[in-house]
Design an enzyme around this catalytic site. Structure first.
Site, PDB file in Angstrom:
ATOM      1  N   GLY A  61       0.853  -1.197   0.000  1.00  0.00           N
ATOM      2  CA  GLY A  61       0.000   0.000   0.000  1.00  0.00           C
ATOM      3  C   GLY A  61       0.878   1.232   0.000  1.00  0.00           C
ATOM      4  N   SER A 103       1.750   3.424  -2.355  1.00  0.00           N
ATOM      5  CA  SER A 103       1.642   4.447  -3.400  1.00  0.00           C
ATOM      6  C   SER A 103       1.011   5.752  -2.928  1.00  0.00           C
ATOM      7  CB  SER A 103       0.831   3.899  -4.583  1.00  0.00           C
ATOM      8  OG  SER A 103      -0.515   3.680  -4.194  1.00  0.00           O
ATOM      9  N   ARG A 104       0.474   5.761  -1.706  1.00  0.00           N
ATOM     10  CA  ARG A 104      -0.160   7.010  -1.220  1.00  0.00           C
ATOM     11  C   ARG A 104      -0.297   6.963   0.293  1.00  0.00           C
ATOM     12  NH1 ARG A 104      -6.596   6.268  -2.704  1.00  0.00           N
ATOM     13  NH2 ARG A 104      -6.747   4.076  -2.121  1.00  0.00           N
ATOM     14  N   ASN A 148       1.360  -2.501   5.287  1.00  0.00           N
ATOM     15  CA  ASN A 148       0.523  -1.309   5.439  1.00  0.00           C
ATOM     16  C   ASN A 148      -0.782  -1.397   4.645  1.00  0.00           C
ATOM     17  OD1 ASN A 148      -0.027   1.727   5.783  1.00  0.00           O
ATOM     18  ND2 ASN A 148       0.224   1.542   3.567  1.00  0.00           N
ATOM     19  N   SER A 206      -4.450  -0.485  13.857  1.00  0.00           N
ATOM     20  CA  SER A 206      -5.311   0.698  13.998  1.00  0.00           C
ATOM     21  C   SER A 206      -5.849   0.780  15.420  1.00  0.00           C
ATOM     22  CB  SER A 206      -6.492   0.575  13.029  1.00  0.00           C
ATOM     23  OG  SER A 206      -7.502   1.520  13.326  1.00  0.00           O
ATOM     24  N   TYR A 249     -13.330  -4.463   9.998  1.00  0.00           N
ATOM     25  CA  TYR A 249     -12.036  -3.774  10.079  1.00  0.00           C
ATOM     26  C   TYR A 249     -11.446  -3.886  11.489  1.00  0.00           C
ATOM     27  CZ  TYR A 249      -8.706   0.123   9.409  1.00  0.00           C
ATOM     28  OH  TYR A 249      -7.575   0.908   9.314  1.00  0.00           O
ATOM     29  N   ALA A 286     -12.058  -6.185  13.751  1.00  0.00           N
ATOM     30  CA  ALA A 286     -11.681  -7.578  13.995  1.00  0.00           C
ATOM     31  C   ALA A 286     -10.362  -7.916  13.294  1.00  0.00           C
ATOM     32  CB  ALA A 286     -12.785  -8.520  13.526  1.00  0.00           C
ATOM     33  N   ALA A 287     -10.226  -7.465  12.045  1.00  0.00           N
ATOM     34  CA  ALA A 287      -8.995  -7.734  11.288  1.00  0.00           C
ATOM     35  C   ALA A 287      -7.795  -7.066  11.950  1.00  0.00           C
ATOM     36  CB  ALA A 287      -9.150  -7.251   9.846  1.00  0.00           C
ATOM     37  N   LYS A 288      -7.976  -5.819  12.374  1.00  0.00           N
ATOM     38  CA  LYS A 288      -6.857  -5.078  12.980  1.00  0.00           C
ATOM     39  C   LYS A 288      -6.515  -5.610  14.373  1.00  0.00           C
ATOM     40  CE  LYS A 288      -5.892  -2.122   9.659  1.00  0.00           C
ATOM     41  NZ  LYS A 288      -4.603  -2.191   8.942  1.00  0.00           N
ATOM     42  N   ILE A 313      -5.960   9.893  11.116  1.00  0.00           N
ATOM     43  CA  ILE A 313      -4.835  10.439  10.355  1.00  0.00           C
ATOM     44  C   ILE A 313      -5.360  11.015   9.044  1.00  0.00           C
ATOM     45  CG2 ILE A 313      -2.583   9.900   9.296  1.00  0.00           C
ATOM     46  CD1 ILE A 313      -2.567   9.471  12.348  1.00  0.00           C
TER      47      ILE A 313
END
Length: 250
Positions: free
Chosen positions: A15, A17-18, A92, A145, A158, A160-162, A191
């Site tokens: 991730g 590129s930005r 990331n 996160s 999200y 749960a994944a983090k 952020i």
């Protein structure tokens, strides 16, 4: 003239590129690392590489979907082939598919899990195999996160994944310490990124109201912690989660 701290090292940033990923790639490159950035958008990746090269940095782009085992293996192979080694992996890449738990579609749960958690497992497995063979140690830095620590309404998938990523970080740190591979996580709060910009105005305002520092963080402020964890100053740190959130979660 003193050598930059990561001179001769090679870093992969997914991730990259930005947003936070590009800020991380820029600081690792500034410290002397050759940086391999990956993502799904070829044009955006090429722009990122041009931006880094314009600052005199060494960068290489690999188009890869973090959720694909074949892509993860290919990304690790491409970095090794291009630069001969891998020293730092920054996981990331992440996506959101928000919705209330009772209305969440199976595919929205699955895709977020695949990219944000399974993808980290796949790439960490591929890269740390290479690190073990190199016998030079290494660093794995996972971007989790605050949602993984405190939960976020509308983000059951999200969060749960983090949270899973925090468990993965700690388990991997215990296993890989034998080979001097250090594994840590950085947990950004609110952020200034495309992801935050996509939040509805009222959700953003409500979140900001919970931040004691009363401002949104920058991608650079997250990248500075990653830069520290990639360097010699962090040689005795593993299995830890570093929160960069202005006090949102303590």
């Amino acid at each position: 003239m003193t050598k930059p701290p990561l001179d001769g090292k090679v870093a992969i940033v997914t991730g990259g590129s930005r947003g936070i990923g590009l800020a991380i790639a820029a600081l690792l490159a500034e410290d002397g690392a050759a940086v391999v950035v990956s993502g799904r958008d070829a044009d955006r990746l090429q722009r990122a590489v041009k931006e880094l090269e314009a600052q005199g940095r060494v960068a290489h782009a690999v188009v890869a979907d973090a959720a694909s085992r074949e892509d993860c293996d290919r990304l690790a192979d491409a970095a090794k082939e291009r630069f001969g080694r891998i020293d730092v992996l920054v996981n990331n890449a992440g996506i959101t598919r928000d919705g209330l738990l009772v209305r969440m579609k199976d595919e929205d749960w699955d895709r977020v899990m695949d990219v944000n958690l399974r993808g980290v497992f796949l790439l960490t497995r591929a890269v740390t195999k290479a690190m073990v063979r190199q016998k030079r140690g290494g660093r794995v830095i996972n971007i989790t996160s605050t949602a993984g620590a405190m939960g976020n309404a509308g983000q059951a998938n999200y969060s749960a994944a983090k949270a899973g990523l925090i468990g993965l970080t700690k388990a991997a740190a215990r296993e890989l310490a034998h080979w001097s591979i250090l594994v840590n996580a950085v947990a950004p709060g609110l952020i200034e990124t495309d992801m935050a910009a996509a939040l509805p105005a009222e959700a953003r305002t409500a979140l900001l109201a919970q931040v004691p520092l009363k401002r949104i963080g920058t991608a650079r402020e997250v990248a500075e912690v990653v830069r520290f964890l990639a360097g010699d100053g962090a040689a005795y740190i593993t299995g830890q989660v570093f929160h960069v959130n202005g006090g949102l979660y303590m």
